[in-house]
Design a protein around this motif. Structure first.
Motif, PDB file in Angstrom:
ATOM      1  N   PRO A  82      -1.350 -15.720  29.567  1.00  0.00           N
ATOM      2  CA  PRO A  82      -2.339 -14.666  29.821  1.00  0.00           C
ATOM      3  C   PRO A  82      -2.884 -14.115  28.506  1.00  0.00           C
ATOM      4  O   PRO A  82      -2.105 -13.780  27.599  1.00  0.00           O
ATOM      5  CB  PRO A  82      -1.527 -13.604  30.568  1.00  0.00           C
ATOM      6  CG  PRO A  82      -0.336 -14.337  31.123  1.00  0.00           C
ATOM      7  CD  PRO A  82      -0.035 -15.416  30.121  1.00  0.00           C
ATOM      8  N   ASP A  83      -4.193 -14.053  28.393  1.00  0.00           N
ATOM      9  CA  ASP A  83      -4.841 -13.552  27.172  1.00  0.00           C
ATOM     10  C   ASP A  83      -4.336 -14.276  25.924  1.00  0.00           C
ATOM     11  O   ASP A  83      -4.295 -13.685  24.833  1.00  0.00           O
ATOM     12  CB  ASP A  83      -4.621 -12.044  27.022  1.00  0.00           C
ATOM     13  CG  ASP A  83      -5.214 -11.267  28.183  1.00  0.00           C
ATOM     14  OD1 ASP A  83      -6.298 -11.644  28.659  1.00  0.00           O
ATOM     15  OD2 ASP A  83      -4.590 -10.278  28.618  1.00  0.00           O
ATOM     16  N   LYS A  91       3.881 -18.544  31.491  1.00  0.00           N
ATOM     17  CA  LYS A  91       4.079 -17.652  32.628  1.00  0.00           C
ATOM     18  C   LYS A  91       3.328 -18.180  33.846  1.00  0.00           C
ATOM     19  O   LYS A  91       2.291 -18.837  33.706  1.00  0.00           O
ATOM     20  CB  LYS A  91       3.569 -16.245  32.298  1.00  0.00           C
ATOM     21  CG  LYS A  91       4.391 -15.519  31.246  1.00  0.00           C
ATOM     22  CD  LYS A  91       3.871 -14.105  31.068  1.00  0.00           C
ATOM     23  CE  LYS A  91       4.725 -13.311  30.087  1.00  0.00           C
ATOM     24  NZ  LYS A  91       4.230 -11.921  29.933  1.00  0.00           N
ATOM     25  N   PRO A  92       3.827 -17.887  35.048  1.00  0.00           N
ATOM     26  CA  PRO A  92       3.089 -18.260  36.249  1.00  0.00           C
ATOM     27  C   PRO A  92       1.792 -17.455  36.328  1.00  0.00           C
ATOM     28  O   PRO A  92       1.793 -16.239  36.129  1.00  0.00           O
ATOM     29  CB  PRO A  92       4.034 -17.890  37.398  1.00  0.00           C
ATOM     30  CG  PRO A  92       5.317 -17.500  36.778  1.00  0.00           C
ATOM     31  CD  PRO A  92       5.078 -17.199  35.348  1.00  0.00           C
ATOM     32  N   ILE A  93       0.697 -18.129  36.625  1.00  0.00           N
ATOM     33  CA  ILE A  93      -0.610 -17.478  36.717  1.00  0.00           C
ATOM     34  C   ILE A  93      -1.324 -18.015  37.946  1.00  0.00           C
ATOM     35  O   ILE A  93      -1.374 -19.233  38.157  1.00  0.00           O
ATOM     36  CB  ILE A  93      -1.460 -17.753  35.463  1.00  0.00           C
ATOM     37  CG1 ILE A  93      -0.789 -17.165  34.211  1.00  0.00           C
ATOM     38  CG2 ILE A  93      -2.871 -17.181  35.625  1.00  0.00           C
ATOM     39  CD1 ILE A  93      -1.497 -17.534  32.910  1.00  0.00           C
ATOM     40  N   SER A  94      -1.870 -17.124  38.756  1.00  0.00           N
ATOM     41  CA  SER A  94      -2.638 -17.535  39.931  1.00  0.00           C
ATOM     42  C   SER A  94      -4.005 -16.876  39.908  1.00  0.00           C
ATOM     43  O   SER A  94      -4.216 -15.846  39.251  1.00  0.00           O
ATOM     44  CB  SER A  94      -1.906 -17.152  41.224  1.00  0.00           C
ATOM     45  OG  SER A  94      -1.811 -15.744  41.345  1.00  0.00           O
ATOM     46  N   SER A 170      -8.429 -18.727  20.190  1.00  0.00           N
ATOM     47  CA  SER A 170      -9.069 -18.291  21.426  1.00  0.00           C
ATOM     48  C   SER A 170      -8.273 -17.177  22.099  1.00  0.00           C
ATOM     49  O   SER A 170      -7.062 -17.299  22.298  1.00  0.00           O
ATOM     50  CB  SER A 170      -9.193 -19.480  22.385  1.00  0.00           C
ATOM     51  OG  SER A 170      -9.741 -19.077  23.611  1.00  0.00           O
ATOM     52  N   PRO A 171      -8.931 -16.068  22.476  1.00  0.00           N
ATOM     53  CA  PRO A 171      -8.233 -14.917  23.048  1.00  0.00           C
ATOM     54  C   PRO A 171      -8.141 -14.936  24.572  1.00  0.00           C
ATOM     55  O   PRO A 171      -7.569 -14.026  25.171  1.00  0.00           O
ATOM     56  CB  PRO A 171      -9.113 -13.748  22.595  1.00  0.00           C
ATOM     57  CG  PRO A 171     -10.491 -14.322  22.633  1.00  0.00           C
ATOM     58  CD  PRO A 171     -10.348 -15.774  22.215  1.00  0.00           C
ATOM     59  N   PHE A 172      -8.682 -15.961  25.209  1.00  0.00           N
ATOM     60  CA  PHE A 172      -8.796 -15.956  26.665  1.00  0.00           C
ATOM     61  C   PHE A 172      -7.507 -16.439  27.327  1.00  0.00           C
ATOM     62  O   PHE A 172      -6.629 -17.033  26.694  1.00  0.00           O
ATOM     63  CB  PHE A 172      -9.968 -16.832  27.091  1.00  0.00           C
ATOM     64  CG  PHE A 172     -11.269 -16.419  26.466  1.00  0.00           C
ATOM     65  CD1 PHE A 172     -11.962 -15.324  26.938  1.00  0.00           C
ATOM     66  CD2 PHE A 172     -11.783 -17.112  25.379  1.00  0.00           C
ATOM     67  CE1 PHE A 172     -13.153 -14.918  26.356  1.00  0.00           C
ATOM     68  CE2 PHE A 172     -12.977 -16.731  24.785  1.00  0.00           C
ATOM     69  CZ  PHE A 172     -13.663 -15.626  25.275  1.00  0.00           C
ATOM     70  N   THR A 173      -7.396 -16.191  28.627  1.00  0.00           N
ATOM     71  CA  THR A 173      -6.266 -16.718  29.393  1.00  0.00           C
ATOM     72  C   THR A 173      -6.390 -18.237  29.463  1.00  0.00           C
ATOM     73  O   THR A 173      -7.457 -18.773  29.776  1.00  0.00           O
ATOM     74  CB  THR A 173      -6.238 -16.111  30.799  1.00  0.00           C
ATOM     75  OG1 THR A 173      -5.899 -14.722  30.693  1.00  0.00           O
ATOM     76  CG2 THR A 173      -5.220 -16.810  31.690  1.00  0.00           C
ATOM     77  N   HIS A 174      -5.282 -18.922  29.169  1.00  0.00           N
ATOM     78  CA  HIS A 174      -5.246 -20.385  29.167  1.00  0.00           C
ATOM     79  C   HIS A 174      -4.156 -20.860  30.110  1.00  0.00           C
ATOM     80  O   HIS A 174      -3.041 -20.325  30.098  1.00  0.00           O
ATOM     81  CB  HIS A 174      -4.946 -20.925  27.762  1.00  0.00           C
ATOM     82  CG  HIS A 174      -6.058 -20.726  26.776  1.00  0.00           C
ATOM     83  ND1 HIS A 174      -6.423 -19.485  26.327  1.00  0.00           N
ATOM     84  CD2 HIS A 174      -6.871 -21.612  26.144  1.00  0.00           C
ATOM     85  CE1 HIS A 174      -7.421 -19.613  25.456  1.00  0.00           C
ATOM     86  NE2 HIS A 174      -7.715 -20.882  25.342  1.00  0.00           N
TER      87      HIS A 174
END
Length: 232
Positions: A82-83, A91-94, A170-174
């Motif tokens: 995240p970020d 981490k889990p991301i949905s 890059s600062p975005f969620t990957h």
């Protein structure tokens, strides 16, 4: 004639990929719609443990699910950063975590599927970085999904994702989508990048296409076109 003979099928695939022209996504990639345990197996910390609700507890829409514009995108689950924060590991991301019926935090979610090998993917990301503030002002969250590594057809892994973030700062969620296992239903893997805009209030697909813009002005132009659909 010798030069022509060395253009193997795999070489031609690379040459045909990474088109900068926008074409409608055909869904000709992977037919698997769920990443399952992702890259970390089952249980806590795996993709499947990502939530089905947003941070406020709102349940993700479950009707009208589809792959075409105007339908609700499935609550795909991944593992990632995240970020771009890597300190706590993957981490889990949905997608549910970005669902925002009120539009207070997010109006739109942009998904960019990329491969480390893809020159247009890299050019698009380079153009993206200077417009970070403009995206935030528009309440647009940008999510990078890394599908393949440095060689076409090879599944992405954690090292590839870390290198991608490092290369671009890059600062975005990957997130990781190894071998296009989630989002590959939307595109032909040889046509990376794939880009889609999602209405964060309804999770309906506003726009979906392969290819990518390579200037900040063009990226914002495309974002604004999708945002304009929110009021229609």
């Amino acid at each position: 004639m010798k030069l022509v003979s060395v253009l193997t099928a795999s070489t031609l695939l690379v040459l045909a990929a990474c088109s900068s022209d926008e074409t409608p996504a055909t869904g000709a990639g992977s037919t698997s719609g769920d990443q399952g345990g992702g890259v970390t197996g089952d249980g806590v910390g795996a993709a499947n443990s990502a939530p089905d609700t947003n941070p406020k507890g709102d349940k993700y829409p479950t009707t009208g699910i589809g792959r075409q514009e105007g339908t609700v995108i499935q609550n795909y689950k991944f593992v990632g950063y995240p970020d771009a924060e890597q300190g706590a590991g993957l981490k889990p991301i949905s997608l549910a975590q970005f669902y925002d019926p009120s539009g207070e935090t997010y109006k739109m979610i942009h998904l960019q599927a990329a491969g480390s090998w893809c020159s247009v993917c890299r050019a698009e990301t380079t153009a993206l970085l200077p417009i970070e503030a403009e995206l935030k002002n528009r309440k647009v969250v940008w999510i990078v999904s890394l599908a393949e590594g440095p060689t076409p057809g090879t599944p992405s892994n954690e090292t590839d994702l870390k290198n991608w973030i490092k290369d671009f700062d890059s600062p975005f969620t990957h997130v990781l989508d190894p071998n296009n296992k989630n989002l590959g239903v939307f595109y032909d893997r040889s046509a990376l990048p794939w880009n889609a805009d999602i209405d964060a209030r309804t999770m309906k697909i506003l726009h979906s296409s392969t290819g990518g813009a390579t200037t900040g002005d063009k990226l914002l132009e495309e974002i604004d076109k999708s945002l304009a659909k929110l009021s229609q």
